[in-house]
Enzyme design. Structure first.
Site, PDB file in Angstrom:
ATOM      1  N   ARG A 293       0.819  -1.225   0.000  1.00  0.00           N
ATOM      2  CA  ARG A 293       0.000   0.000   0.000  1.00  0.00           C
ATOM      3  C   ARG A 293       0.845   1.263   0.000  1.00  0.00           C
ATOM      4  NH1 ARG A 293      -2.997  -3.171   3.736  1.00  0.00           N
ATOM      5  NH2 ARG A 293      -2.136  -1.887   5.386  1.00  0.00           N
TER       6      ARG A 293
ATOM      7  N   GLU B 289       6.156  -6.969  16.528  1.00  0.00           N
ATOM      8  CA  GLU B 289       5.484  -7.411  17.744  1.00  0.00           C
ATOM      9  C   GLU B 289       5.217  -8.915  17.706  1.00  0.00           C
ATOM     10  OE1 GLU B 289       3.499  -5.020  15.580  1.00  0.00           O
ATOM     11  OE2 GLU B 289       5.170  -3.806  16.252  1.00  0.00           O
TER      12      GLU B 289
END
Length: 175
Positions: A59, A96
């Site tokens: 994107r 993460e």
């Protein structure tokens, strides 16, 4: 067209329960809104001597390529391993939920280049931070960061250091 939030669709529980996904496709489908977003993302960086725009797939490419044209700069695609056809340099980084790697061509930037890093969304800053390290490891300067959307409650700006960070739309909470 100062307020682009109406062109962002909120999709609850995507891609998993508890996530509010910010869908940019309504903005992309409206030429005036898309054009306005690109122009407004470019405005803070006009006359800054930007020589290249870099963005990670996929994107980020949507905004980086027209921004490169708007700022009369080159475009540098930052890709996953094995996607670029020439010699590359890599940067491995922690997320993460695991590890990832990004690559650029070894001749994508050079010392003295001023590179604007672009993405559609700033969340935790992990991916765009890795892009910055790739650019810096090449000897170029990260001139700033431009985003369509920032999820401010995730504090991604803190990972980006002292560079200029600009976002058009900010969400201060998950809703």
């Amino acid at each position: 067209m100062a307020d682009l939030k109406p062109w962002i669709r909120n999709v609850r529980d995507f891609p998993k329960p508890g996530i509010m996904f910010r869908d940019i496709t309504p903005l992309l489908s409206d030429p005036a809104a898309f054009r306005s977003a690109v122009q407004m993302m470019a405005d803070p960086f006009r006359d800054q001597g930007i020589t290249a725009i870099a963005a990670a797939e996929a994107r980020g490419f949507i905004f980086a390529a027209p921004l490169a044209l708007e700022l009369n700069a080159g475009f540098i695609p930052v890709r996953k391993p094995g996607k670029l056809p020439f010699d590359t340099q890599s940067f491995h980084y922690e997320l993460e939920y695991g590890k990832d790697t990004l690559e650029i061509h070894i001749d994508a930037v050079k010392a003295g280049d001023k590179v604007l890093l672009v993405d559609d969304l700033l969340a935790t800053g992990g991916t765009i931070g890795a892009c910055a390290r790739l650019i810096q490891n090449s000897g170029a300067e990260v001139a700033g960061y431009a985003f369509l959307i920032e999820l401010a409650f995730l504090n991604g700006r803190k990972r980006l250091g002292s560079g200029k960070v600009f976002s058009l739309i900010s969400y201060d909470d998950e809703n």
